[in-house]
Design a protein around this motif. Structure first.
Motif, PDB file in Angstrom:
ATOM      1  N   LEU A 161       0.898  -1.240  -0.007  1.00  0.00           N
ATOM      2  CA  LEU A 161       0.098   0.145  -0.038  1.00  0.00           C
ATOM      3  C   LEU A 161       0.911   1.031  -0.046  1.00  0.00           C
ATOM      4  N   LEU A 162       0.484   2.114  -0.916  1.00  0.00           N
ATOM      5  CA  LEU A 162       1.310   3.433  -1.182  1.00  0.00           C
ATOM      6  C   LEU A 162       1.366   4.356   0.115  1.00  0.00           C
ATOM      7  N   ASP A 163       2.141   5.253   0.176  1.00  0.00           N
ATOM      8  CA  ASP A 163       2.219   6.246   1.437  1.00  0.00           C
ATOM      9  C   ASP A 163       3.235   7.452   0.906  1.00  0.00           C
ATOM     10  N   THR A 164       3.501   8.349   1.818  1.00  0.00           N
ATOM     11  CA  THR A 164       4.227   9.254   1.696  1.00  0.00           C
ATOM     12  C   THR A 164       5.541   8.931   1.638  1.00  0.00           C
ATOM     13  N   LYS A 186      -5.009  10.678  -5.499  1.00  0.00           N
ATOM     14  CA  LYS A 186      -4.801   9.970  -4.145  1.00  0.00           C
ATOM     15  C   LYS A 186      -3.948   8.663  -4.433  1.00  0.00           C
ATOM     16  N   ALA A 187      -3.154   8.591  -3.751  1.00  0.00           N
ATOM     17  CA  ALA A 187      -2.220   7.354  -3.863  1.00  0.00           C
ATOM     18  C   ALA A 187      -2.223   6.821  -2.476  1.00  0.00           C
ATOM     19  N   ARG A 188      -2.227   7.384  -1.149  1.00  0.00           N
ATOM     20  CA  ARG A 188      -2.165   6.912   0.024  1.00  0.00           C
ATOM     21  C   ARG A 188      -3.111   5.760   0.437  1.00  0.00           C
ATOM     22  N   GLY A 189      -2.464   4.643   0.797  1.00  0.00           N
ATOM     23  CA  GLY A 189      -3.663   3.571   0.850  1.00  0.00           C
ATOM     24  C   GLY A 189      -4.116   2.718  -0.192  1.00  0.00           C
ATOM     25  N   GLY A 196      -4.471   0.108  -8.295  1.00  0.00           N
ATOM     26  CA  GLY A 196      -5.683   0.807  -7.860  1.00  0.00           C
ATOM     27  C   GLY A 196      -5.474   2.450  -8.460  1.00  0.00           C
ATOM     28  N   VAL A 197      -4.138   2.979  -8.419  1.00  0.00           N
ATOM     29  CA  VAL A 197      -3.710   4.467  -8.815  1.00  0.00           C
ATOM     30  C   VAL A 197      -3.839   4.301 -10.659  1.00  0.00           C
ATOM     31  N   SER A 198      -3.260   3.080 -11.024  1.00  0.00           N
ATOM     32  CA  SER A 198      -3.354   3.320 -12.474  1.00  0.00           C
ATOM     33  C   SER A 198      -4.833   3.330 -13.200  1.00  0.00           C
ATOM     34  N   SER A 199      -5.856   2.617 -12.373  1.00  0.00           N
ATOM     35  CA  SER A 199      -7.307   2.610 -12.790  1.00  0.00           C
ATOM     36  C   SER A 199      -7.631   3.775 -12.562  1.00  0.00           C
ATOM     37  N   VAL A 200      -7.355   4.865 -11.551  1.00  0.00           N
ATOM     38  CA  VAL A 200      -7.764   6.068 -11.432  1.00  0.00           C
ATOM     39  C   VAL A 200      -7.490   7.015 -12.448  1.00  0.00           C
ATOM     40  N   ILE A 201      -6.057   6.943 -12.731  1.00  0.00           N
ATOM     41  CA  ILE A 201      -5.565   7.668 -13.965  1.00  0.00           C
ATOM     42  C   ILE A 201      -5.987   7.430 -15.095  1.00  0.00           C
ATOM     43  N   PRO A 250      -6.674   5.475 -23.047  1.00  0.00           N
ATOM     44  CA  PRO A 250      -5.325   5.571 -22.243  1.00  0.00           C
ATOM     45  C   PRO A 250      -5.050   4.303 -21.725  1.00  0.00           C
ATOM     46  N   GLN A 251      -3.498   3.978 -22.055  1.00  0.00           N
ATOM     47  CA  GLN A 251      -3.210   2.627 -21.499  1.00  0.00           C
ATOM     48  C   GLN A 251      -1.875   3.062 -20.424  1.00  0.00           C
ATOM     49  N   VAL A 252      -2.301   2.688 -19.247  1.00  0.00           N
ATOM     50  CA  VAL A 252      -1.368   3.513 -17.884  1.00  0.00           C
ATOM     51  C   VAL A 252      -0.753   2.152 -17.305  1.00  0.00           C
ATOM     52  N   THR A 253       0.269   2.418 -16.814  1.00  0.00           N
ATOM     53  CA  THR A 253       0.904   1.475 -15.848  1.00  0.00           C
ATOM     54  C   THR A 253       1.688   2.073 -14.672  1.00  0.00           C
ATOM     55  N   VAL A 254       1.687   1.560 -13.706  1.00  0.00           N
ATOM     56  CA  VAL A 254       2.312   2.287 -12.429  1.00  0.00           C
ATOM     57  C   VAL A 254       3.222   1.109 -11.808  1.00  0.00           C
ATOM     58  N   ASP A 255       4.253   1.560 -11.492  1.00  0.00           N
ATOM     59  CA  ASP A 255       5.234   0.622 -10.706  1.00  0.00           C
ATOM     60  C   ASP A 255       5.825   1.548  -9.634  1.00  0.00           C
TER      61      ASP A 255
END
Length: 252
Positions: free
Chosen positions: A104-107, A142-145, A150-155, A167-172
């Motif tokens: 889970l992402l955070d600061t 929002k990325a926290r938690g 999930g972040v790639s889906s929102v973007i 759009p085709q988005v990947t987040v690593d």
């Protein structure tokens, strides 16, 4: 051994036969004629003392029927009691790395976001103190938690509404936020997080224990959704990114 068994069994049959002849069996609350008792005993002896085919020298092998494996139908109704031991992963407060859940992402996390065909949007983003990342065209996300998926889906949803067609988005995770270790270790401080690490791994990264370290008692301070959780943990407890590990001092 087989001769002794045969002698003892013959003596038992004769003794029980004598008891049956007198009409009562010692210890049996029911007194009366028991003429068929001897034949029952003899039948039982024959059932459990059958010779096994292929025996050597005519010796008889006694087979205990209680240890014969049950049939498929019987196996479903047989209880073998409690196991003699429990797997280590099922006892105590340990959390196994393979079952610790998604990251889970955070600061402090650095994310590599790639949008196909959009080089101006594809870059490294850092999660700020508010738990957000700032993406051109769509603003703060929002990325926290959240997980990277999930972040790639929102973007993808925000870009697809008004700016980019399909759009085709990947987040690593480019670099996870660090963990901290204090107390009786040789090099206390801040270190990059390693996925699946335990308290022992954290101590190793910090250079090992000092001579005064308590090898059985540790504390983990963890921030979850803005709340601080303090965990008394063993050495094989799983450490998460952002945790602060404290190694206590022993007093003897």
């Amino acid at each position: 051994m087989n001769r002794r068994f045969a002698t003892l069994m013959a003596w038992a049959i004769i003794s029980l036969g004598g008891c049956a002849h007198h009409g009562a069996i010692p210890g049996d609350p029911v007194h009366g004629p028991r003429g068929d008792f001897l034949s029952d005993i003899q039948g039982a002896v024959r059932a459990i003392s059958q010779p096994i085919a292929g025996r050597h020298g005519g010796d008889m092998v006694v087979v205990d029927a209680r240890v014969e494996p049950p049939t498929t139908h019987e196996a479903s109704h047989v209880s073998y009691g409690e196991p003699a031991f429990l797997p280590a992963g099922l006892s105590g407060p340990q959390r196994v790395a393979d079952t610790d859940g998604p990251y889970l992402l955070d600061t402090g996390d650095q994310l590599r976001i790639f949008v196909y065909g959009q080089p101006n949007l594809s870059r490294i983003y850092v999660v700020d103190h508010g738990g957000m990342i700032s993406v051109p065209l769509i603003g703060n996300v929002k990325a926290r938690g959240m997980t990277t998926y999930g972040v790639s889906s929102v973007i993808r949803d925000l870009l697809g509404r008004d700016f980019v067609r399909d759009p085709q988005v990947t987040v690593d995770v480019q670099q996870a936020r660090p963990f901290f270790i204090l107390g009786e270790v040789r090099n206390a401080g801040q270190y990059p997080y390693v996925s699946g690490m335990t308290v022992e791994t954290a101590v190793a990264i910090a250079g090992g224990y000092t001579e005064r370290a308590n090898l059985r008692r540790f504390k983990i301070t963890r921030r979850i959704n803005g709340l601080v959780e303090v965990i008394e943990a063993p050495s094989d407890y799983v450490v998460q990114a952002g945790d602060t590990v404290t190694v206590f001092e022993r007093f003897f």
